[in-house]
Scaffold this motif. Structure first.
Motif, PDB file in Angstrom:
ATOM      1  N   GLY A  60      -3.628 -37.549  25.427  1.00  0.00           N
ATOM      2  CA  GLY A  60      -3.882 -37.850  26.825  1.00  0.00           C
ATOM      3  C   GLY A  60      -2.771 -37.460  27.767  1.00  0.00           C
ATOM      4  N   GLY A  61      -2.179 -36.285  27.598  1.00  0.00           N
ATOM      5  CA  GLY A  61      -1.105 -35.840  28.473  1.00  0.00           C
ATOM      6  C   GLY A  61       0.253 -36.410  28.124  1.00  0.00           C
ATOM      7  N   ARG A  62       0.328 -37.166  27.068  1.00  0.00           N
ATOM      8  CA  ARG A  62       1.591 -37.711  26.601  1.00  0.00           C
ATOM      9  C   ARG A  62       1.996 -37.011  25.309  1.00  0.00           C
ATOM     10  NH1 ARG A  62      -1.327 -42.150  28.716  1.00  0.00           N
ATOM     11  NH2 ARG A  62      -0.091 -43.460  30.158  1.00  0.00           N
ATOM     12  N   GLN A  63       3.303 -36.903  25.070  1.00  0.00           N
ATOM     13  CA  GLN A  63       3.757 -36.256  23.838  1.00  0.00           C
ATOM     14  C   GLN A  63       4.975 -36.972  23.277  1.00  0.00           C
ATOM     15  OE1 GLN A  63       5.060 -32.193  24.302  1.00  0.00           O
ATOM     16  NE2 GLN A  63       6.498 -32.673  25.925  1.00  0.00           N
ATOM     17  N   ALA A  64       5.189 -36.802  21.988  1.00  0.00           N
ATOM     18  CA  ALA A  64       6.359 -37.346  21.312  1.00  0.00           C
ATOM     19  C   ALA A  64       6.712 -36.451  20.144  1.00  0.00           C
ATOM     20  CB  ALA A  64       6.091 -38.770  20.824  1.00  0.00           C
ATOM     21  N   CYS A  65       8.013 -36.393  19.845  1.00  0.00           N
ATOM     22  CA  CYS A  65       8.509 -35.582  18.736  1.00  0.00           C
ATOM     23  C   CYS A  65       9.279 -36.456  17.757  1.00  0.00           C
ATOM     24  CB  CYS A  65       9.433 -34.481  19.244  1.00  0.00           C
ATOM     25  SG  CYS A  65       8.641 -33.258  20.295  1.00  0.00           S
ATOM     26  N   VAL A  66       9.080 -36.205  16.482  1.00  0.00           N
ATOM     27  CA  VAL A  66       9.853 -36.883  15.440  1.00  0.00           C
ATOM     28  C   VAL A  66      10.285 -35.835  14.417  1.00  0.00           C
ATOM     29  CG1 VAL A  66       8.711 -39.112  15.710  1.00  0.00           C
ATOM     30  CG2 VAL A  66       7.764 -37.421  14.124  1.00  0.00           C
ATOM     31  N   SER A  67      11.366 -36.133  13.716  1.00  0.00           N
ATOM     32  CA  SER A  67      11.824 -35.233  12.661  1.00  0.00           C
ATOM     33  C   SER A  67      12.237 -36.052  11.449  1.00  0.00           C
ATOM     34  CB  SER A  67      13.013 -34.393  13.145  1.00  0.00           C
ATOM     35  OG  SER A  67      14.128 -35.214  13.404  1.00  0.00           O
ATOM     36  N   VAL A  68      12.231 -35.424  10.282  1.00  0.00           N
ATOM     37  CA  VAL A  68      12.541 -36.120   9.042  1.00  0.00           C
ATOM     38  C   VAL A  68      12.980 -35.087   8.012  1.00  0.00           C
ATOM     39  CG1 VAL A  68      10.183 -35.971   8.138  1.00  0.00           C
ATOM     40  CG2 VAL A  68      11.676 -37.862   7.432  1.00  0.00           C
ATOM     41  N   SER A  69      13.812 -35.522   7.074  1.00  0.00           N
ATOM     42  CA  SER A  69      14.243 -34.633   5.993  1.00  0.00           C
ATOM     43  C   SER A  69      13.612 -35.012   4.655  1.00  0.00           C
ATOM     44  CB  SER A  69      15.773 -34.651   5.866  1.00  0.00           C
ATOM     45  OG  SER A  69      16.249 -35.963   5.677  1.00  0.00           O
ATOM     46  N   ASP A  70      12.929 -36.145   4.621  1.00  0.00           N
ATOM     47  CA  ASP A  70      12.198 -36.569   3.426  1.00  0.00           C
ATOM     48  C   ASP A  70      10.805 -35.959   3.470  1.00  0.00           C
ATOM     49  OD1 ASP A  70      10.851 -37.825   1.388  1.00  0.00           O
ATOM     50  OD2 ASP A  70      11.405 -39.862   1.968  1.00  0.00           O
ATOM     51  N   THR A  71      10.448 -35.183   2.472  1.00  0.00           N
ATOM     52  CA  THR A  71       9.182 -34.447   2.499  1.00  0.00           C
ATOM     53  C   THR A  71       8.094 -35.097   1.647  1.00  0.00           C
ATOM     54  OG1 THR A  71       9.873 -33.034   0.659  1.00  0.00           O
ATOM     55  CG2 THR A  71      10.423 -32.292   2.888  1.00  0.00           C
ATOM     56  N   SER A  72       8.276 -36.346   1.245  1.00  0.00           N
ATOM     57  CA  SER A  72       7.269 -37.009   0.421  1.00  0.00           C
ATOM     58  C   SER A  72       6.010 -37.299   1.228  1.00  0.00           C
ATOM     59  CB  SER A  72       7.826 -38.319  -0.129  1.00  0.00           C
ATOM     60  OG  SER A  72       8.040 -39.262   0.909  1.00  0.00           O
ATOM     61  N   ALA A  73       4.880 -37.426   0.544  1.00  0.00           N
ATOM     62  CA  ALA A  73       3.601 -37.679   1.193  1.00  0.00           C
ATOM     63  C   ALA A  73       3.636 -39.000   1.978  1.00  0.00           C
ATOM     64  CB  ALA A  73       2.480 -37.701   0.169  1.00  0.00           C
ATOM     65  N   ARG A  74       4.258 -40.002   1.417  1.00  0.00           N
ATOM     66  CA  ARG A  74       4.340 -41.301   2.091  1.00  0.00           C
ATOM     67  C   ARG A  74       5.112 -41.188   3.397  1.00  0.00           C
ATOM     68  NH1 ARG A  74       7.094 -46.853  -0.406  1.00  0.00           N
ATOM     69  NH2 ARG A  74       6.960 -48.070   1.531  1.00  0.00           N
ATOM     70  N   THR A  75       6.261 -40.481   3.371  1.00  0.00           N
ATOM     71  CA  THR A  75       7.062 -40.326   4.584  1.00  0.00           C
ATOM     72  C   THR A  75       6.314 -39.534   5.641  1.00  0.00           C
ATOM     73  OG1 THR A  75       9.133 -40.473   3.348  1.00  0.00           O
ATOM     74  CG2 THR A  75       9.221 -39.412   5.502  1.00  0.00           C
ATOM     75  N   ILE A  76       5.621 -38.488   5.231  1.00  0.00           N
ATOM     76  CA  ILE A  76       4.854 -37.684   6.186  1.00  0.00           C
ATOM     77  C   ILE A  76       3.816 -38.540   6.895  1.00  0.00           C
ATOM     78  CG2 ILE A  76       3.098 -35.865   6.312  1.00  0.00           C
ATOM     79  CD1 ILE A  76       4.797 -34.276   4.313  1.00  0.00           C
ATOM     80  N   ALA A  77       3.120 -39.402   6.174  1.00  0.00           N
ATOM     81  CA  ALA A  77       2.125 -40.284   6.786  1.00  0.00           C
ATOM     82  C   ALA A  77       2.782 -41.269   7.740  1.00  0.00           C
ATOM     83  CB  ALA A  77       1.355 -41.028   5.703  1.00  0.00           C
ATOM     84  N   GLU A  78       3.917 -41.827   7.336  1.00  0.00           N
ATOM     85  CA  GLU A  78       4.615 -42.782   8.199  1.00  0.00           C
ATOM     86  C   GLU A  78       5.148 -42.117   9.462  1.00  0.00           C
ATOM     87  OE1 GLU A  78       7.605 -44.371   5.685  1.00  0.00           O
ATOM     88  OE2 GLU A  78       6.256 -45.811   4.683  1.00  0.00           O
TER      89      GLU A  78
END
Length: 446
Positions: A60-78
């Protein structure tokens, strides 16, 4: 590259499941190796390997960015859930958004760009040998008392994907050798440097030539003193001349133009360089560090004239700044894993002159050849320019002695409008700018 593609797909799937309307994902994996030699001893040997993921979600016209170095499936979902929650609390930005599917790049010749050396990664022992060769070459010059030599290698893979259908990636490599040479002692100590970096090892100059150049530059600085205060022509050596063009590029960046904070904000279609000068961006030069087949929003990159025959023809834009200004993106988006895209240029060429640097020195009469700049006071709104400088004094068209501890000042609009270019730009650089002569700058010295 396949693993990175899978990671970006997993990020996008997780973002959509978490409630994002659109998203893009960037995966970066890199390896670097650095060797430092000081006073004949191995001072540092460092190796780093890392994988980073970045996710941008839009709702809806809003955005956010996140980054992570853990590539596990659980971390990606979180991470996806966290990004969506952040976006829902972010302010509305009517200009944020992905490219339309019809805008994105769909085919490119990555092999033609030659962005990665196909050879094996150099060993730590090979890099140490190169650094010691640089050091030995510098120390072979009488008068050099100390050298700090380095050699490094890096390889980086990236893959970008978005919910608009874009997906693509590429790999880069770089090899570098450098030295800082010292001569004299105490307050009479002088130093200078030399360094080279290439994508392909076969293109790298010899370690010996790099060390000798650093030494010769340091020795040339012996006996430096302050120049006379007054108004004189100033010749910016090729080593630092690109900084002048860098100020122009910053001033035409879409982010500065959209804020109204640039000294060139009203200059579109006006003369900003002398007639005969063009400033060309070409992101498709092979074996060059700034080349890229697409930008950070998946748009196809292309050659463009930023300045043509002295006339400013356009801004540097990504999608968001283009929308703010009512213009199309120039495919100049750049980004890391932690932030949204922003405008940035790639490979830049300034029209060279016909004279050699020596000939321009002869034309100067009396003035300053600047080889090093220190500090910076640049007013981004007015273009007023003031920097500490060192280099060589020129009298009657001849270099007479080294100088230091002086300040040069002027206004960028006037400085750029009076440029005279030499023909000594180095072909392998991403930004190719020759030595540049500027008439009538103020020098504050003794």
């Amino acid at each position: 590259m396949t693993d990175l593609a899978r990671m970006t797909e997993a990020l996008l799937d997780a973002a959509l499941k978490a409630g994002a309307e659109a998203a893009d994902a960037l995966a970066v994996a890199g390896t670097s190796l650095a060797i430092d030699i000081r006073q004949g001893k191995l001072e540092q040997a460092e190796r780093a390997e890392a994988t980073e993921l970045g996710l941008r979600v839009l709702i809806g016209g809003r955005q956010a960015c996140v980054s992570v170095s853990d590539t596990s499936a659980r971390t990606i979902a979180e991470v996806a859930e966290r990004a969506v929650a952040m976006a829902r609390e972010a302010p509305i930005d009517p200009f944020a958004g992905l490219a339309d599917s019809g805008q994105i790049a769909r085919g490119w010749d990555l092999a033609a760009l030659e962005l990665c050396d196909p050879g094996a990664e150099p060993t730590a022992a090979a890099l140490e040998e190169a650094a010691r060769a640089v050091e030995a070459a510098a120390l072979s010059r009488p008068g050099i008392r100390q050298v700090e030599a380095s050699a490094g290698y890096a390889r980086r893979l990236m893959h970008l994907a978005a919910t608009n259908g874009f997906a693509g990636g590429y790999e880069r490599s770089s090899l570098s050798h450098s030295a800082v040479a010292f001569t004299g002692e105490g307050t009479a100590m002088e130093r200078d440097y030399a360094g080279e970096s290439r994508i392909h090892a076969a293109d790298m100059p010899s370690a010996e030539s790099i060390g000798q150049l650093a030494a010769d530059r340091a020795l040339a600085r012996v006996g430096a003193r302050k120049p006379k205060t007054g108004s004189y022509p100033v010749l910016f050596d090729e080593r630092i001349a690109q900084s002048l063009i860098g100020h122009l590029l910053s001033a035409i960046n879409g982010a500065s133009i959209a804020r109204g904070s640039s000294w060139l904000r009203d200059a579109l279609g006006e003369q900003v360089l002398p007639k005969g000068f063009s400033l060309i961006e070409d992101p498709h030069r092979p074996r060059i560090s700034g080349s890229r087949p697409f930008d950070a929003e998946g748009l196809p990159t292309q050659r463009r004239a930023i300045v043509e025959n002295g006339i400013l023809t356009g801004w540097t834009l990504d999608l968001a700044t283009g929308r703010k200004l009512g213009m199309p993106s120039t495919a100049n988006a750049a980004r890391g894993t932690t932030s949204p895209p922003s405008p940035a240029t790639s490979n830049i060429d300034l029209t060279p002159g016909t004279a050699t640097r020596k000939q321009l020195i002869g034309q100067m009469g009396t003035g300053l050849l600047v080889t090093s700049l220190i500090g910076s006071t640049i007013n981004p709104t007015t273009g007023d320019y003031s920097r500490g400088a060192s280099g060589f004094w020129v009298e009657d068209g001849e270099i007479t002695h080294p100088v230091n501890e002086c300040t040069i000042a002027g206004n960028l609009r006037a400085m750029l409008g009076s440029l005279i270019a030499a023909n000594d730009a180095r072909a392998h650089l991403s930004t190719r700018v020759p030595s540049l002569l500027v008439e009538g700058m103020m020098l504050a010295g003794s």
